[in-house]
Design a protein around this motif. Sequence first.
Motif, short mmCIF file in Angstrom:
data_model
loop_
_atom_site.label_atom_id
_atom_site.label_comp_id
_atom_site.label_asym_id
_atom_site.label_seq_id
_atom_site.Cartn_x
_atom_site.Cartn_y
_atom_site.Cartn_z
N ASP A 31 0.84 -1.19 0.00
CA ASP A 31 0.00 0.00 0.00
C ASP A 31 0.88 1.25 0.00
O ASP A 31 0.88 2.03 0.95
CB ASP A 31 -0.93 -0.03 1.22
CG ASP A 31 -2.05 0.98 1.10
OD1 ASP A 31 -2.23 1.51 0.00
OD2 ASP A 31 -2.74 1.22 2.10
N SER A 40 -8.57 -3.95 -1.32
CA SER A 40 -9.17 -3.33 -0.15
C SER A 40 -10.51 -3.97 0.14
O SER A 40 -11.22 -4.40 -0.76
CB SER A 40 -9.38 -1.83 -0.37
OG SER A 40 -8.16 -1.18 -0.48
N LYS A 49 -12.20 1.72 4.57
CA LYS A 49 -11.78 0.50 3.90
C LYS A 49 -10.59 -0.08 4.65
O LYS A 49 -9.77 0.66 5.19
CB LYS A 49 -11.38 0.78 2.46
CG LYS A 49 -12.53 1.19 1.59
CD LYS A 49 -12.11 1.31 0.16
CE LYS A 49 -13.33 1.71 -0.65
NZ LYS A 49 -13.28 1.23 -1.99
N THR A 51 -7.23 -2.18 4.17
CA THR A 51 -6.25 -2.61 3.18
C THR A 51 -5.02 -3.15 3.92
O THR A 51 -4.45 -2.44 4.74
CB THR A 51 -5.81 -1.44 2.29
OG1 THR A 51 -6.96 -0.83 1.73
CG2 THR A 51 -4.89 -1.91 1.18
#
Length: 124
Positions: A31, A40, A49, A51
């Motif tokens: 990321d 995600s 979200k 991730t």
Amino acid sequence: MIKLDKSENIAFLEKSIHHLEATGFENIKADMDGYEKPKSYSRKGADDKITPDIVAIKNGRKYFFDISLKSEKPRLLKTKWLFLDTLSRMKSNRFRIITTRGHYKFTDTMLEDINLSNKEPIKI
């Protein structure tokens, strides 16, 4: 690591990626800029979200990695870890936590709080 802490700790994220490459992980997604972004996951009824910081493959098995650094919002971090652990167990993947010197106690306390004390963090 939650989104708020990512911009401050890019160097440690890169160091973690290099460590994983050296230990035989391939197809690394991270990321951050320069790497393919991992998938995600959205929470139902919420805008945020989740991730994973790093996703990699080793010996045909998918690993989710999350960076553990002291955070202003430990509750978000606990939620993220519980979700990633559950997701990895459902799909027979692996979930690991990466930490560094000065953050060991924070990491151990957080893992105890959410009953994941069987997880041994990777110390870089």
